[in-house]
Write an enzyme that holds these catalytic residues in place. Structure first.
Site, short mmCIF file in Angstrom:
data_model
loop_
_atom_site.label_atom_id
_atom_site.label_comp_id
_atom_site.label_asym_id
_atom_site.label_seq_id
_atom_site.Cartn_x
_atom_site.Cartn_y
_atom_site.Cartn_z
N GLU A 125 0.84 -1.20 0.00
CA GLU A 125 0.00 0.00 0.00
C GLU A 125 0.87 1.25 0.00
OE1 GLU A 125 -2.40 -0.04 3.56
OE2 GLU A 125 -0.78 -0.91 4.69
N LYS B 12 2.61 4.69 1.10
CA LYS B 12 3.08 5.23 2.37
C LYS B 12 2.75 6.72 2.37
CE LYS B 12 7.00 5.13 5.49
NZ LYS B 12 7.02 6.54 5.89
N ASP C 88 2.49 10.52 3.44
CA ASP C 88 3.44 11.38 4.12
C ASP C 88 2.70 12.35 5.03
OD1 ASP C 88 5.82 12.34 4.88
OD2 ASP C 88 6.24 13.44 3.04
N TYR D 123 -5.02 2.48 8.05
CA TYR D 123 -4.32 1.35 7.44
C TYR D 123 -4.08 0.17 8.37
CZ TYR D 123 -0.49 4.15 9.39
OH TYR D 123 0.29 4.89 10.21
N LYS E 218 11.31 3.30 0.20
CA LYS E 218 11.32 4.76 0.10
C LYS E 218 11.68 5.18 -1.33
CE LYS E 218 10.88 7.09 3.38
NZ LYS E 218 11.52 7.38 4.63
N CYS F 156 25.90 46.89 -5.71
CA CYS F 156 24.77 46.29 -5.00
C CYS F 156 23.46 46.64 -5.72
CB CYS F 156 24.73 46.81 -3.56
SG CYS F 156 23.22 46.38 -2.70
N CYS G 284 21.43 49.26 -3.31
CA CYS G 284 21.86 50.63 -3.01
C CYS G 284 22.94 51.16 -3.95
CB CYS G 284 22.36 50.72 -1.57
SG CYS G 284 23.87 49.78 -1.29
N CYS H 185 27.94 43.62 -0.08
CA CYS H 185 27.70 45.05 -0.12
C CYS H 185 28.04 45.52 1.28
CB CYS H 185 26.23 45.34 -0.43
SG CYS H 185 25.75 47.02 0.01
N CYS I 178 22.37 50.00 3.53
CA CYS I 178 21.74 49.42 2.34
C CYS I 178 20.32 48.94 2.67
CB CYS I 178 22.60 48.25 1.86
SG CYS I 178 21.80 47.23 0.63
#
Ligand code: IVH
Length: 671
Positions: free
Chosen positions: A117, A119, A121, A226, A313, A407, A410, A425, A430
C-alpha cells in the site's frame, strides 16, 4: 413542554443526526454526495435549533459537537496499548528481495503473500472506539506514549464519531493534507502575514498540535486508516483488515494490492513511483506487509520495527528545467547571493521557480549559464538546489553570468573579502540589508514575532516606520493598519506579538541582532557567560575568548558590533522600550554531575516534553558530548521527542540507538 413533544423532538434529532452522519460519510469518505451543501446546511441548522430548544437532547457525539471544548493548556500523554512501531527501510530492488528472503527463511515458507500500500506522508495517529463511539485519539509520540489530540481529531469530518457497529477497538492511520489544500492554506497565511508551512506534512503536524480545536477545525485535515491496534476481531489477513475498516465506513486508500513474491512487489513500487505525482496527496514510498496476520504474529517485532513489514522509500526526486535568468539577492549581512529563476516545475510536491546558486564559486564549479537546462532536486527535502547542467542541451544561446559590481539595492560597489566565498555590499545603510535584518530579528528562532515576514518588513521599511530593529517596539496599531493589505486585526496581532517578544531571553536577542558569526550557539554561550547585554557590551576581547568555543573571529565580530556607532542608538531604543537584556540563570550549576560523554555524538529530533532543544544540547555539551544536527554513521544516539520526523527513520535505517526523554535523562544522570 409536553412529554409527547419531547419524544417527537428526540426522534427527529436521532433521524437528523443519522442523516447528517450519512451525508458526511458520502461526502467526505466516499466522495459521492447525494445532496448539495445548501441542503446539508439546512439539516445541520435544523438539528442545532432543535438542540437549542431542547437542551435535554444534548449529546457529545452529535454532529453539531465536532468542534467543541475549550482550548487546552497542554496535551495530556496517552499510552498506546499496542506500541506504534516504525518501519525498516528498503531503497531498491535488492533490499526488497532481501526482505522477502528473510521473511521466508524466518517463517519456513517457499512463498508468501504481501499486501502493498502507499506510504502516506503525514502523521501517524491511533484512535480508540468504545462500543462503537470514538473516545480518544493520540499522536504516535515516541511509539509508546503519544499526546491526546482527541479534540482535534473530532474535527476531521472523515472520522466517524460513531461506528455502524458497537465495536471496541484501536485503529491506526495517517493524518495528512492534500497538496492543493496545502497551497491554499499557505496562500491564506501569506495574506495574513503568518509563517508559511514548508510542506503538507508540516502543515498537518502544526494543525494537529493546535491547542484550540476551533483552529484545528479550520485546517483541511484528512485521514487514511491502514491498520489496527488492540482489537478482538477474527480477521485473517491485512487485506481483510482494510476491507473491514472500509465496511466500518472508515476512509481507506483504495490503491492497495496483494502481491505474490518480491517481483510483484517491485512492480507495484515502480508503478506508484511513476504515478505518485498524479495523486492529490503526498506519498513518500510504499509499505509492504506480510498479508497473513498469523504469520505476522509469528514473525514478531524487534525493539524498533515489525519483522513482517518494510517501507520502500522513493529515491529523492530530480527534475529538469531551464534557467530563465539569474538574479541576485542581498542578505542581512550584505552577502550577495545569486538565484536561478527557473521555468516553473513541479518537484516533490511544490512548484519550484527559484533555486539558490549560493555564490560565485558555486556557479563556476557547476558551470551554470543563463538559458541552461539543469537538473534540480530538493536538498533536505525542502530547499531546491541545482545539481548539474545538461551541457548536451546547450544551443549556444546561453549567456555567462557575472556577479554585479554594485549592489542591486543601493548601488554601492561590491567587495569580496579575503577568505570568503560571498561577495558583499558593505554599505551599512543598504535598504535590502536593513529589511533582511528586520526579517531575521523577527524570525522564529530569534525573537519569534509572528506576522512579521518579508512582505511586512519591507512595507515597514519603505514607509519609514522601521529603519532598524529598535523601531519595531514603537510601532502603533494605527500605523500598521494603514499599510496595504493589512487588516485591523492583523495590526493588533502584530503589535501584540512584538510586545510579547520583549520577554525573550538574552540568547535569543543576541542571535536576533544578527552579529556576524554569532549563530544560536555562540549567542547562547555569550548570554550564559555575561548574563546581561550591558555587561557584554563593555567586554574586552580576552573576556570573550575566555569561552573555549569563542575564537578571535567571533570575538572581533562582537567587539566590532558594539563599537560600531550605529549600534548604540539601536540598543538604547531596545532598552527604553523595555526589551529584556538578561539571561535567566541556568537551572543546572556549573558543577556538572553525571557521566563524561566525551567522544559521544547526539542528534536531537522532535520536541522533548521537558527540555528545549537548546537546553538538551547544553546538557550534553556540559558533559563533554557533541551535538550534531544530522544523523550519520558517527551518531551514537538519536534523542527522539514528539514528531521526530525523518531523522528517526534515518537513525533506524543506520541502526543508531534511539532514546526517548526518560532514557536520555537516565544516560545523563539527571532525574
Ligand atoms: S504501517 C507497524 N502503513 O510510516 C506498522 N504506516 O515508518 C507501522 N505510514 O509511523 C505502520 N503510510 O506514520 C503503515 N500505509 C501505511 C503507512 C504508514 C504511512 C507511516 C506511519 C508510520 C511510519 C512508519
Amino acid at each position: 413542554m409536553t412529554q409527547a413533544g419531547l419524544e417527537k423532538a428526540q426522534e427527529r434529532a436521532r433521524t437528523l443526526r443519522k442523516e447528517i452522519e450519512d451525508h458526511n460519510y458520502r461526502y467526505h469518505v466516499l466522495d459521492q454526495p447525494l445532496i448539495d451543501d445548501h441542503e446539508f446546511d439546512r439539516l445541520m441548522r435544523e438539528l442545532q435549533e432543535l438542540e437549542k430548544k431542547y437542551p435535554q437532547l444534548w449529546d457529545e457525539d452529535s454532529p453539531t459537537n465536532r468542534v467543541g471544548g475549550e482550548p487546552l493548556e497542554a496535551f495530556e500523554p496517552l499510552e498506546h496499548k499496542v506500541p506504534m512501531l516504525g518501519l525498516d527501510n528498503a531503497f531498491n530492488r535488492e533490499d526488497l528481495f532481501e526482505f522477502d528472503n528473510r521473511v521466508r527463511r524466518l517463517s519456513g515458507l517457499d512463498t508468501l503473500e504481501y499486501l502493498c500500500e502507499l506510504k502516506f506522508d503525514g502523521l501517524a495517529v491511533s484512535l480508540q472506539y468504545e462500543n462503537g463511539t470514538f473516545v480518544r485519539g493520540a499522536t504516535r509520540g515516541d511509539g509508546y506514549t503519544g499526546e491526546d489530540i482527541t479534540q482535534n481529531l473530532r474535527t476531521i469530518r472523515q472520522i466517524p464519531l460513531q461506528l455502524p457497529e458497537p465495536l471496541t477497538l484501536e485503529i491506526r492511520g495517517e493524518v495528512y493534507i492534500n497538496r492543493e489544500a496545502f497551497r491554499q492554506l499557505n496562500r491564506q497565511r501569506e495574506e495574513q502575514g503568518l509563517m508559511l508551512f514548508a510542506n503538507p506534512r508540516n502543515a498537518a503536524a502544526g494543525s494537529l498540535r493546535q491547542l484550540d480545536p476551533r483552529l484545528a477545525a479550520a485546517r483541511p485535515l484528512r485521514i487514511f486508516f491502514y491498520g489496527l491496534g488492540e482489537h478482538n476481531l477474527a480477521l485473517e489477513t491485512q487485506a481483510e483488515v482494510l476491507g473491514y475498516l472500509e465496511k466500518m465506513r472508515l476512509p481507506v486508500n483504495p490503491n492497495y494490492n496483494v502481491s505474490r513474491g518480491p517481483e510483484e512487489i517491485w512492480q507495484y513500487c515502480q508503478v506508484w513511483q511513476d504515478k505518485k505525482d498524479e495523486l492529490p496527496y503526498e506519498t513518500d514510498g510504499i509499505v509492504i506487509k506480510v498479508n497473513s496476520l498469523q504469520r505476522q504474529k509469528e514473525l514478531g517485532t524487534t525493539a524498533r520495527s515489525p519483522r513482517w513489514a518494510i517501507a520502500y522509500k522513493y529515491p529523492p526526486e530530480e527534475k529538469t528545467t531551464r534557467v530563465k535568468d539569474i538574479l541576485v539577492n542581498v542578505g542581512r549581512t550584505g552577502a550577495i547571493t545569486p538565484v536561478a529563476i527557473l521555468e516553473p516545475v513541479g518537484l516533490s510536491g511544490s512548484v519550484v521557480q527559484r533555486a539558490s546558486l549560493h555564490n560565485e564559486d558555486f556557479i563556476k564549479e557547476k558551470e551554470v549559464k543563463i538559458g541552461d537546462t539543469v537538473v534540480i532536486h530538493k536538498a533536505g527535502e525542502i530547499i531546491p538546489e541545482v545539481l548539474r547542467v545538461l551541457k548536451d542541451e546547450r544551443t549556444g544561446e546561453e549567456k555567462e553570468f557575472t556577479m554585479p559590481r554594485s549592489c542591486p539595492s543601493c548601488g554601492t560597489e561590491t567587495t569580496r573579502l579575503s577568505g570568503e566565498a560571498a561577495l558583499r555590499c558593505l554599505n551599512p545603510k543598504c535598504p535590502a540589508q536593513l529589511v533582511e535584518k528586520l526579517v531575521h530579528f523577527a524570525s522564529r528562532r530569534a525573537m519569534d514575532i509572528d506576522g512579521l515576514g518579508p512582505a511586512i518588513a519591507e512595507m515597514l521599511y519603505n514607509e519609514g516606520l522601521a529603519g532598524d530593529v529598535g523601531d519595531l517596539f514603537y510601532l502603533k496599531e494605527e500605523q500598521i493598519a494603514g499599510l496595504e493589505r493589512m487588516a485591523e486585526k492583523s495590526a493588533a496581532n502584530l503589535v501584540g506579538a512584538i510586545e510579547k517578544s520583549k520577554e525573550r531571553p538574552l540568547r535569543r536577542l543576541l542571535f536576533a541582532l544578527g552579529i556576524s558569526f554569532v549563530g544560536e550557539k555562540a549567542a547562547r554561550l555569550l548570554a550564559e557567560k555575561f548574563g546581561d547585554l550591558e555587561i557584554l557590551q563593555d567586554a574586552e576581547e580576552n573576556d570573550l575568548t575566555e569561552i573555549p568555543e569563542i575564537g578571535p573571529k567571533i570575538a572581533q565580530a562582537v567587539l566590532g558590533f558594539f563599537r560600531n556607532p550605529e549600534t548604540k542608538p539601536v540598543i538604547d531604543k531596545l532598552k527604553l522600550a523595555g526589551v529584556n537584556f538578561k539571561e535567566p540563570a541556568a537551572e543546572v550549576s556549573s558543577q556538572v554531575a553525571g557521566p563524561d560523554l566525551s567522544g559521544i555524538t547526539f542528534v536531537f529530533s522532535g520536541t522533548l516534553e521537558d527540555y528545549t532543544r537548546d537546553r538538551a544540547a547544553a546538557l550534553v555539551e556540559e558533559r563533554g558530548g557533541k551535538v550534531s544536527s544530522s544523523v550519520s554513521r558517527n551518531t551514537d544516539y538519536l534523542v527522539a521527542g514528539d514528531e521526530p520526523g525523518s531523522k528517526l527513520e534515518k537513525a533506524r535505517s543506520l541502526g543508531v540507538e534511539v532514546l526517548d526523554q526518560s532514557r536520555f535523562e537516565e544516560l545523563l544522570g539527571l532525574g
